[in-house]
Design a protein around this motif. Sequence first.
Motif, mmCIF file in Angstrom:
data_model
loop_
_atom_site.group_PDB
_atom_site.id
_atom_site.type_symbol
_atom_site.label_atom_id
_atom_site.label_comp_id
_atom_site.label_asym_id
_atom_site.label_seq_id
_atom_site.Cartn_x
_atom_site.Cartn_y
_atom_site.Cartn_z
ATOM 1 N N GLY A 1 0.594 -1.148 -0.493
ATOM 2 C CA GLY A 1 0.186 0.202 0.106
ATOM 3 C C GLY A 1 0.974 1.495 -0.612
ATOM 4 O O GLY A 1 0.248 2.381 -0.393
ATOM 5 N N VAL A 2 1.679 1.376 0.798
ATOM 6 C CA VAL A 2 3.014 2.538 0.650
ATOM 7 C C VAL A 2 3.729 2.249 -0.586
ATOM 8 O O VAL A 2 3.491 4.267 -0.622
ATOM 9 N N LEU A 3 3.808 1.819 -1.306
ATOM 10 C CA LEU A 3 4.108 1.896 -2.392
ATOM 11 C C LEU A 3 4.117 2.559 -3.604
ATOM 12 O O LEU A 3 3.910 2.793 -4.562
ATOM 13 N N CYS A 4 2.171 1.825 -3.363
ATOM 14 C CA CYS A 4 0.972 2.265 -4.193
ATOM 15 C C CYS A 4 0.990 3.295 -4.208
ATOM 16 O O CYS A 4 0.642 4.574 -5.143
ATOM 17 N N PHE A 5 0.845 4.054 -3.128
ATOM 18 C CA PHE A 5 0.218 5.913 -2.250
ATOM 19 C C PHE A 5 2.102 6.689 -3.151
ATOM 20 O O PHE A 5 1.887 7.812 -2.897
ATOM 21 N N ILE A 6 3.139 5.930 -2.923
ATOM 22 C CA ILE A 6 4.262 6.951 -3.430
ATOM 23 C C ILE A 6 3.912 7.412 -5.314
ATOM 24 O O ILE A 6 3.704 8.892 -5.396
ATOM 25 N N ILE B 1 0.490 8.915 -7.746
ATOM 26 C CA ILE B 1 -0.397 9.285 -7.484
ATOM 27 C C ILE B 1 -1.942 8.503 -7.761
ATOM 28 O O ILE B 1 -2.703 8.331 -7.125
ATOM 29 N N ILE B 2 -0.976 7.392 -8.659
ATOM 30 C CA ILE B 2 -1.922 6.573 -10.070
ATOM 31 C C ILE B 2 -2.343 5.636 -9.048
ATOM 32 O O ILE B 2 -3.236 5.205 -9.553
ATOM 33 N N GLY B 3 -0.851 5.192 -8.366
ATOM 34 C CA GLY B 3 -1.225 4.316 -7.324
ATOM 35 C C GLY B 3 -2.407 4.166 -6.410
ATOM 36 O O GLY B 3 -1.948 3.211 -5.195
ATOM 37 N N ILE B 4 -3.053 5.431 -6.040
ATOM 38 C CA ILE B 4 -3.920 5.966 -4.489
ATOM 39 C C ILE B 4 -4.949 4.463 -4.369
ATOM 40 O O ILE B 4 -5.230 3.364 -3.804
ATOM 41 N N PRO B 5 -5.701 4.193 -5.655
ATOM 42 C CA PRO B 5 -6.549 3.044 -5.749
ATOM 43 C C PRO B 5 -5.947 1.694 -4.919
ATOM 44 O O PRO B 5 -7.130 1.096 -3.766
ATOM 45 N N TRP B 6 -5.208 1.747 -5.739
ATOM 46 C CA TRP B 6 -4.645 0.303 -5.014
ATOM 47 C C TRP B 6 -3.944 0.551 -3.653
ATOM 48 O O TRP B 6 -4.205 -0.572 -2.641
ATOM 49 N N GLY B 7 -3.573 1.929 -3.119
ATOM 50 C CA GLY B 7 -2.821 1.504 -2.104
ATOM 51 C C GLY B 7 -4.153 1.858 -0.576
ATOM 52 O O GLY B 7 -3.881 0.888 0.236
ATOM 53 N N ARG B 8 -5.193 1.700 -1.244
ATOM 54 C CA ARG B 8 -6.210 2.159 -0.132
ATOM 55 C C ARG B 8 -7.111 0.851 -0.124
ATOM 56 O O ARG B 8 -6.967 -0.173 0.975
ATOM 57 N N GLY C 1 -8.244 -2.575 -13.278
ATOM 58 C CA GLY C 1 -8.095 -2.511 -12.483
ATOM 59 C C GLY C 1 -6.969 -3.453 -11.286
ATOM 60 O O GLY C 1 -5.725 -3.264 -10.629
ATOM 61 N N ASN C 2 -7.750 -4.404 -11.102
ATOM 62 C CA ASN C 2 -7.826 -6.193 -10.913
ATOM 63 C C ASN C 2 -6.322 -6.296 -11.248
ATOM 64 O O ASN C 2 -5.787 -7.106 -11.528
ATOM 65 N N ILE C 3 -6.873 -6.214 -13.008
ATOM 66 C CA ILE C 3 -5.690 -7.396 -13.284
ATOM 67 C C ILE C 3 -4.279 -6.682 -13.579
ATOM 68 O O ILE C 3 -3.737 -7.081 -13.413
ATOM 69 N N ILE C 4 -4.173 -4.824 -13.782
ATOM 70 C CA ILE C 4 -3.183 -4.938 -13.524
ATOM 71 C C ILE C 4 -2.251 -4.274 -11.883
ATOM 72 O O ILE C 4 -1.265 -5.219 -12.050
ATOM 73 N N TRP C 5 -3.052 -4.778 -10.625
ATOM 74 C CA TRP C 5 -2.766 -5.429 -9.747
ATOM 75 C C TRP C 5 -2.291 -6.723 -9.589
ATOM 76 O O TRP C 5 -1.268 -6.542 -9.254
ATOM 77 N N LEU C 6 -2.813 -7.612 -10.193
ATOM 78 C CA LEU C 6 -2.615 -9.323 -10.466
ATOM 79 C C LEU C 6 -1.086 -9.050 -10.747
ATOM 80 O O LEU C 6 -0.090 -10.065 -10.289
ATOM 81 N N LEU C 7 -0.907 -8.454 -11.675
ATOM 82 C CA LEU C 7 0.074 -8.048 -12.787
ATOM 83 C C LEU C 7 1.747 -7.609 -12.147
ATOM 84 O O LEU C 7 2.668 -7.895 -12.058
ATOM 85 N N VAL C 8 1.431 -6.487 -11.130
ATOM 86 C CA VAL C 8 2.138 -6.253 -10.680
ATOM 87 C C VAL C 8 2.700 -6.711 -8.856
ATOM 88 O O VAL C 8 3.645 -6.596 -8.743
#
Length: 154
Positions: free
Chosen positions: A28-33, A35-42, A80-87
């Motif tokens: 989550g912290v890495l996603c918040f770095i 701006i575009i990663g905030i939904p994943w970080g949340r 978003g879930n597909i991107i999350w899955l890959l990352v």
Amino acid sequence: MQALGCLGNVLWFISGGIFMGIAWWLAGVLCFISIIGIPWGRACFVMGNFAFFPFGSMPVSRDVLTGRGDIGTSIFGSIGNIIWLLVAGLWIALGHLCCALACAVTIIGIPFAWQHVKLAALALCPIGKTIVPVQIAEAAEQEAALRAYRRNSR
């Protein structure tokens, strides 16, 4: 039954749940770095809290819970879930599966192993889900099934 869930959560936390919860929070912290990663970080922080204390709660899709869709339960949530899955999703799921194997070595660890397997499945697609008490999740799923039945029986 609530005392049993509390005991399960305490045993879970001290026997390794803390590590996977921290892994979720770190993601989550890495996603918040960015701006575009905030939904994943949340989503990571919500799921991280669940990974710390999973007994007595369960994940449920927000559209099942509320009866209406939102951006996380739409096609954008799927993307978003597909991107999350890959990352990151595969790595967190792999961590949960490794923990599940370690827990399954003993008979007393089997409930913890099963919980890790459920968390691994959740790690693959957490966007659009929320964590609620088991009773609320079951009631929401029953209501959603009833709505679908009524819609299809017309």
